[in-house]
Design an enzyme around this catalytic site. Sequence first.
Site, PDB file in Angstrom:
ATOM      1  N   LYS A  59       0.825  -1.206   0.000  1.00  0.00           N
ATOM      2  CA  LYS A  59       0.000   0.000   0.000  1.00  0.00           C
ATOM      3  C   LYS A  59       0.868   1.269   0.000  1.00  0.00           C
ATOM      4  O   LYS A  59       2.073   1.199  -0.063  1.00  0.00           O
ATOM      5  CB  LYS A  59      -0.980  -0.034   1.169  1.00  0.00           C
ATOM      6  CG  LYS A  59      -1.913  -1.270   1.146  1.00  0.00           C
ATOM      7  CD  LYS A  59      -2.999  -1.172   0.096  1.00  0.00           C
ATOM      8  CE  LYS A  59      -3.731  -2.476  -0.199  1.00  0.00           C
ATOM      9  NZ  LYS A  59      -4.507  -3.038   0.884  1.00  0.00           N
TER      10      LYS A  59
HETATM   11  C1  PLP Z   1      -5.514  -4.158   1.262  1.00  0.00           C
HETATM   12  C2  PLP Z   1      -6.959  -3.902   1.371  1.00  0.00           C
HETATM   13  C3  PLP Z   1      -7.693  -4.228   2.515  1.00  0.00           C
HETATM   14  C4  PLP Z   1      -7.115  -5.006   3.648  1.00  0.00           C
HETATM   15  O1  PLP Z   1      -5.974  -4.418   4.160  1.00  0.00           O
HETATM   16  P1  PLP Z   1      -5.037  -5.229   5.164  1.00  0.00           P
HETATM   17  O2  PLP Z   1      -4.274  -4.139   5.836  1.00  0.00           O
HETATM   18  O3  PLP Z   1      -4.169  -6.097   4.299  1.00  0.00           O
HETATM   19  O4  PLP Z   1      -5.885  -6.008   6.076  1.00  0.00           O
HETATM   20  C5  PLP Z   1      -9.024  -3.867   2.584  1.00  0.00           C
HETATM   21  N1  PLP Z   1      -9.621  -3.237   1.566  1.00  0.00           N
HETATM   22  C6  PLP Z   1      -8.957  -2.938   0.429  1.00  0.00           C
HETATM   23  C7  PLP Z   1      -9.680  -2.217  -0.652  1.00  0.00           C
HETATM   24  C8  PLP Z   1      -7.611  -3.280   0.290  1.00  0.00           C
HETATM   25  O5  PLP Z   1      -6.972  -3.016  -0.840  1.00  0.00           O
END
Ligand code: PLP
Length: 394
Positions: free
Chosen positions: A196
């Site tokens: 991210k």
């Molecule tokens: C990555 C993601 C999540 C979950 O995030 P984590 O931190 O990996 O639990 C939830 N929603 C979206 C749209 C994502 O891309």
Amino acid sequence: MAAPALPPVTLPYSRQQVSEDDIAAVVAVLRSDFLTQGAVVPAFEAAFAQAHGVAHAVAVTNATAALHLACLALGIGPGRRVWTSPNSFLASANAAAYCGATVDFVDIDPHTRNLGVPALADKLARAAREGTLPDLLIPVHFAGLPADLREMRALADRHGFRILADASHATGADYLGAPVGAEWADATVFSFHAVKVITCGEGGMVVTQDPELARQLRLLRSHGVEREPQRLQQLPAEPWVYEQQALGHNLRLTEMQAALGLSQLQRLPAMHADRCAQADRYDARLDGLPLRRPPRLADRGCAWHLYAVALDADAPPRAEVYRALRRAGIGVNVHYIPIHLQPWWRARGFAPGDFPAAEAWYAQALSLPLFPGLTAAQQDRVVDVLRTALESGR
Ligand SMILES: *Cc1c(COP(=O)(O)O)cnc(C)c1O
């Protein structure tokens, strides 16, 4: 016959950028007295809240947990209805399912690939007639482009549901002149997974302007335990006394993770500018190829977690283009297989054809590498391999 195995990815679609300052910040925590429940998590929360123009930020182990706790704090449970976008990662829907809610989807706007307002308005009108209005809407800022929250807020106020924005892609995005999370939604969730925009390795954050919601979130992330003497309900306020006031969990972020996140947050403006420059460069280099480039809207700024294109109908099949890039070691990806097409969701009544815009987007979608530190030469190589793949099939 099975397709030949693809070589390892040498250029991933996303990866973290870790600086010497990031490393020093984590090491300093390791040498300190507190690896968990120290001063760094609150410092990360305060800095994140300030950067987003919001009163409260609550850090948790990951965005999935953040969505889960936010659902619980917003009163979601059995018998409640939650609607989200089918064009998202599984967690956007799973979080509501964990609470025992009934989950449904709203088809996407084919231009923005976000949950569509016309589709939402239609579905709400039908639900109002049938007495099946949702309790909570979870729009997702796909690829980092903010969803139409102003219009969703107007519908929420009319029909009495709440909004939990999944901004897992959107750290650094802005909407109608304010950072994502500052306005419009009741609460907003961010992800700090390594792919991210900024990372803690794993990590998540809920931001809200509502102090009571923030208090519930803090209770729920740590066993439902309250320690503030003036907030004790039954036990006498002795210095050692704590009270369990809710059935909470242990979903705390560690101090090492928070130190990494706080250090990354200092570089967010620079990393965001790098992402924007890469998106501009792709836009220019991809001009004239048989694909649609990502949408751009004048009233909002994209965080560019993803650079996702849609191949034209007369381009070679997406699977072939994907394989050509992967054979060159380029880690393209597909975001997303619509959630309702997954076996677990089909077993709960969903079927192909239910959300045609999300299914059409999935059929043509391809995410190209974009991450801080990706070089112009690397981008050019991606574009060259992509161009060859698109031209070879014509
Ligand atoms: C990555 C993601 C999540 C979950 O995030 P984590 O931190 O990996 O639990 C939830 N929603 C979206 C749209 C994502 O891309």
